[in-house]
Scaffold this active site. Structure first.
Site, PDB file in Angstrom:
ATOM      1  N   CYS A 388       0.840  -1.197   0.000  1.00 62.27           N
ATOM      2  CA  CYS A 388       0.000   0.000   0.000  1.00 62.27           C
ATOM      3  C   CYS A 388       0.880   1.253   0.000  1.00 62.27           C
ATOM      4  O   CYS A 388       1.474   1.594  -1.009  1.00 62.27           O
ATOM      5  CB  CYS A 388      -0.958  -0.043   1.190  1.00 62.27           C
ATOM      6  SG  CYS A 388      -2.316   1.154   1.089  1.00 62.27           S
ATOM      7  N   HIS A 522      -3.571  -5.274   0.348  1.00 66.80           N
ATOM      8  CA  HIS A 522      -3.063  -5.799   1.623  1.00 66.80           C
ATOM      9  C   HIS A 522      -3.123  -7.332   1.620  1.00 66.80           C
ATOM     10  O   HIS A 522      -4.077  -7.924   2.146  1.00 66.80           O
ATOM     11  CB  HIS A 522      -3.878  -5.237   2.788  1.00 66.80           C
ATOM     12  CG  HIS A 522      -3.624  -3.788   3.045  1.00 66.80           C
ATOM     13  ND1 HIS A 522      -2.651  -3.342   3.916  1.00 66.80           N
ATOM     14  CD2 HIS A 522      -4.196  -2.676   2.531  1.00 66.80           C
ATOM     15  CE1 HIS A 522      -2.647  -2.018   3.942  1.00 66.80           C
ATOM     16  NE2 HIS A 522      -3.568  -1.589   3.094  1.00 66.80           N
ATOM     17  N   GLU A 524      -1.602  -9.392   3.393  1.00 65.35           N
ATOM     18  CA  GLU A 524      -1.517  -9.979   4.739  1.00 65.35           C
ATOM     19  C   GLU A 524      -2.888 -10.362   5.288  1.00 65.35           C
ATOM     20  O   GLU A 524      -2.994 -11.247   6.156  1.00 65.35           O
ATOM     21  CB  GLU A 524      -0.815  -9.012   5.704  1.00 65.35           C
ATOM     22  CG  GLU A 524      -1.595  -7.762   6.087  1.00 65.35           C
ATOM     23  CD  GLU A 524      -1.381  -6.587   5.149  1.00 65.35           C
ATOM     24  OE1 GLU A 524      -1.584  -5.445   5.589  1.00 65.35           O
ATOM     25  OE2 GLU A 524      -1.010  -6.815   3.980  1.00 65.35           O
TER      26      GLU A 524
END
Length: 550
Positions: A388, A522, A524
C-alpha cells in the site's frame, strides 16, 4: 440447529478473548463442525476506520469492504472462514440504525429506549442467518465475542442482550464462557482467586451465570484452587479451564484442547458423543515453529511501531511465510522517522537485515524515512516488499532518484506540482462506478474490500501467484498516478498489475533486482497459517536466499 457460544471477559482487558474465541472455533472445526465467529464492539464509533492505530490497533478489512476489529483477523486465520460485514457490529452502528428508524417513524410513536430497542438490535444481529462459506447451509456453532470487560458501562446493553438470548433460545442452545485473570503474587508466592470471584459476581449481578471459566494464569492452577473457584463461582471444577501462556499463538488450540475446553463446551450442549478432534495440522504448525531449519531477520520500517497490534495481520503473515520456508522470522522494528535528516541512518540500521518490509500507513510523518528504506533496498539489492503506502513510497523513490524528478511527491502530503501519487476520484466496484472527492468524510470512503487485478504474463508476480488474474483486499484513498507510469518504467520499475479496466496501478516490480515488489493491496489480510499467502512465502524465501549469500 445452530448453537450459540458467548465469550465475555473480566478483571482487565487484553486477556485474549479474540484468540480464545478463534482457538475454540478451530477446535470445534477439528471435530467436523461448521462455525462462524462474530464480534460485538461497545464503542460509539461506527467502525474503527477512523480510529488511531495507537488506540485501536489494526483495522481488519473483509472481502465485502467492512472495516472491523483485529479480532476478526484471528477468526479468519484460525478457522479459514472469511468474515463479512454481518460478523461485526458496534454501538455506533446500532444507534445510527435506531435513529434512522425513529426518524422514518418505524417505531410508531413509541418512546425509544435501551431496552427493548437497543437490545433488540443486538439480538437481531446475533441471530441473523449464519451460513457456511457456500452460503447454502447454516453453521453448527456461532461464537460471539463481547468486547471490553464486564462492568464497563458501554457494554451493559450487550450483556443484557445476551442474557435475554438465553431465555429466547431453546434450552441447551447457548453457552457462556467467561475469560478472567488469576494473578500470581510473586512476593507472597500465591495465586489469587479473588479478582475472578468478583468478576463472576459482577456477571451474575446482571443475570448471567457463566458455564465455563477460562482462567488466564502464569502458573498451573493447583487442584484445591480450582475447587475453590468452582465453589465460589457456581461452576463445576471441570469447567475451570487453565489458560497459561502458550509457546506460540498457534499452540493455543492444542493447549486448550489438552485442558478440556472443547469437551466442556460440548458437554454444556449435551453433545457427549461428538467426534474426536483432528489436530494434525495444528501439531504440524507447532512443530515447525518449535524446530525451524534457520532464521531470517526482516526490517519492518513503519510509523506505528510502538504498538505492534497496529500491524497484527502483517506480523502473522510474515510468520506464515516462515512456516512455508521452515525458518524462524525475527522482526526488527524500525521507526521510519529514524532515517529522516540523517543520510547514513538507513544504511546503519538496515545493514544486517535479510529483507525490508514497508507496510501500509497514512500521512506525511515518516514518509521520507520509508523512501530511504526503499532506496537502500534498491541500491543494495536487498529484498523489498512494499504494501500500500510502501508501494507508493517505492514509486516516489524511483522517480526521484532514478528518473531525476526531484520534486516527485504525493498529494496526500499537500499541494505538489508532481503528484506521482494522487487521491482516487473514481473506480469500479462490481458493476457500479464509485466516486469520491477530497472533501468527503473520512469514514468509510476509501477503496475498501476485495478487488480483482490482472497481472502481466511472464512477470515475477504472475510466477509467484501462478495466475494472471487475482483478487485481493484493499484499504486506501490514494493511488499511483497512471500518468507517471511511463517515466517509472523507463527508470526500471515495471507496472505488472492493474485493475481490470487498466486504469489503476496495483503492482510494481523491478526486473534488475532479486526481489523488489510493491502492491497497492493488503495481502496480509488473506494469509493463513495452514495456507501462507504466496507473496509472503516468496518474500521470506528471498530473505532466506539473501541471508545465505551475505
Amino acid at each position: 440447529m445452530t448453537r450459540y457460544i458467548f465469550i465475555t471477559g473480566g478483571v482487565v482487558s487484553s486477556l485474549g478473548k479474540g484468540l480464545a474465541s478463534a482457538a475454540l472455533g478451530a477446535l470445534l472445526q477439528a471435530r467436523g463442525y461448521k462455525v462462524r465467529l462474530r464480534k460485538l464492539d461497545p464503542y460509539l464509533n461506527v467502525d474503527p476506520g477512523t480510529m488511531s492505530p495507537y488506540q485501536h490497533g489494526e483495522v481488519f478489512v473483509t472481502d465485502d469492504g467492512a472495516e472491523t476489529d483485529l479480532d476478526l483477523g484471528h477468526y479468519e486465520r484460525f478457522t479459514g472462514v472469511s468474515a463479512t460485514k454481518a460478523d461485526n457490529i458496534t454501538t455506533g452502528q446500532i444507534y445510527k440504525t435506531i435513529i434512522e428508524k425513529e426518524r422514518r417513524g418505524d417505531y410508531l410513536g413509541a418512546t425509544v429506549q435501551v431496552i427493548p430497542h437497543v437490545t433488540n438490535e443486538i439480538k437481531d444481529f446475533v441471530l441473523s442467518p449464519a451460513m457456511d462459506e457456500t452460503g447454502e447451509k447454516a453453521v453448527d456453532f456461532v461464537l460471539v465475542e463481547i468486547g471490553g470487560t464486564v462492568g464497563d458501562i458501554e457494554g451493559l446493553p450487550f450483556f443484557e442482550a445476551i442474557r435475554q438470548l438465553r431465555q429466547d433460545l431453546p434450552r441447551g442452545q447457548s453457552c457462556y464462557v467467561h475469560l478472567t485473570l488469576l494473578p500470581f503474587i510473586k512476593t507472597a508466592g500465591e495465586m489469587k482467586t479473588k479478582p475472578t470471584q468478583h468478576s463472576v459476581k459482577e456477571l451474575r449481578s446482571i443475570g448471567i451465570q457463566p458455564d465455563i471459566l477460562l482462567c488466564r494464569c502464569e502458573q498451573e492452577i493447583p487442584p484445591e484452587e480450582k475447587r475453590k473457584i468452582a465453589q465460589f463461582c457456581n461452576v463445576r471444577p471441570s469447567a475451570v479451564i487453565q489458560a497459561m501462556d502458550s509457546s506460540s499463538i498457534y499452540a493455543v488450540p492444542i493447549d486448550y484442547h489438552e485442558q478440556g475446553l472443547d469437551a466442556e463446551v460440548l458437554d454444556v450442549f449435551g453433545m457427549r458423543d461428538a467426534p474426536a478432534p483432528d489436530l494434525t495440522r495444528w501439531k504440524t504448525i507447532d512443530d515447525t515453529v518449535q524446530h525451524p531449519d534457520g532464521e531470517v531477520t526482516i526490517a519492518v520500517v513503519g510509523k506505528y511501531t510502538v504498538l505492534k497490534d497496529a500491524y497484527k495481520s502483517l506480523i502473522e503473515a510474515l510468520h506464515h511465510g516462515g512456516l512455508a520456508n521452515k525458518v524462524k522470522v525475527n522482526l526488527d522494528w524500525v521507526e521510519s522517522e529514524t532515517f529522516e535528516g540523517d543520510e547514513g541512518a538507513a544504511a546503519a540500521r538496515l545493514e544486517n537485515a535479510h529483507a525490508i518490509m514497508v507496510p501500509g500507513g497514512f500521512g506525511e510523518r515518516g514518509a521520507e524515512g520509508k523512501i530511504r528504506a526503499a532506496q537502500f533496498a534498491r541500491e543494495r539489492k536487498v529484498p523489498y516488499f512494499g504494501i500500500c503506502f510502501g508501494m507508493q513510497m517505492a514509486v516516489i523513490e524511483t522517480l526521484r532518484n532514478v528518473a531525476g524528478i526531484k520534486d516527485a511527491s504525493s498529494s496526500e502530503f499537500g499541494p505538489t506540482e508532481r503528484p506521482v501519487v494522487g487521491i482516487m476520484t473514481e473506480w469500479i466496484k462490481g458493476n457500479e462506478t464509485v466516486q469520491r472527492r477530497a472533501n468527503d468524510d473520512l469514514g468509510g470512503t476509501m477503496r475498501l474490500g476485495a478487488y480483482d487485478a490482472v497481472l502481466t504474463a511472464g512477470s515475477k508476480i504472475a510466477e509467484i501467484y501462478g495466475a494472471t488474474e487475482i483478487s485481493e483486499r484493499h484499504r486506501h484513498r490514494y493511488e499511483v498516478n497512471i500518468g507517471y507510469v511511463h517515466l517509472m518504467e523507463d527508470a526500471g520499475l515495471k507496472l505488472t498489475g492493474r485493475s481490470p479496466n487498466g486504469v489503476l496501478p496495483e503492482i510494481v516490480e523491478r526486473d534488475d533486482h532479486p526481489w523488489f515488489i510493491g502492491v497497492q493491496y493488503h495481502p496480509e489480510l488473506k494469509s493463513r497459517p495452514f495456507a501462507p499467502h504466496p507473496l509472503f512465502a516468496s518474500f521470506i524465501a528471498a530473505a532466506k536466499e539473501h541471508g545465505r549469500l551475505v
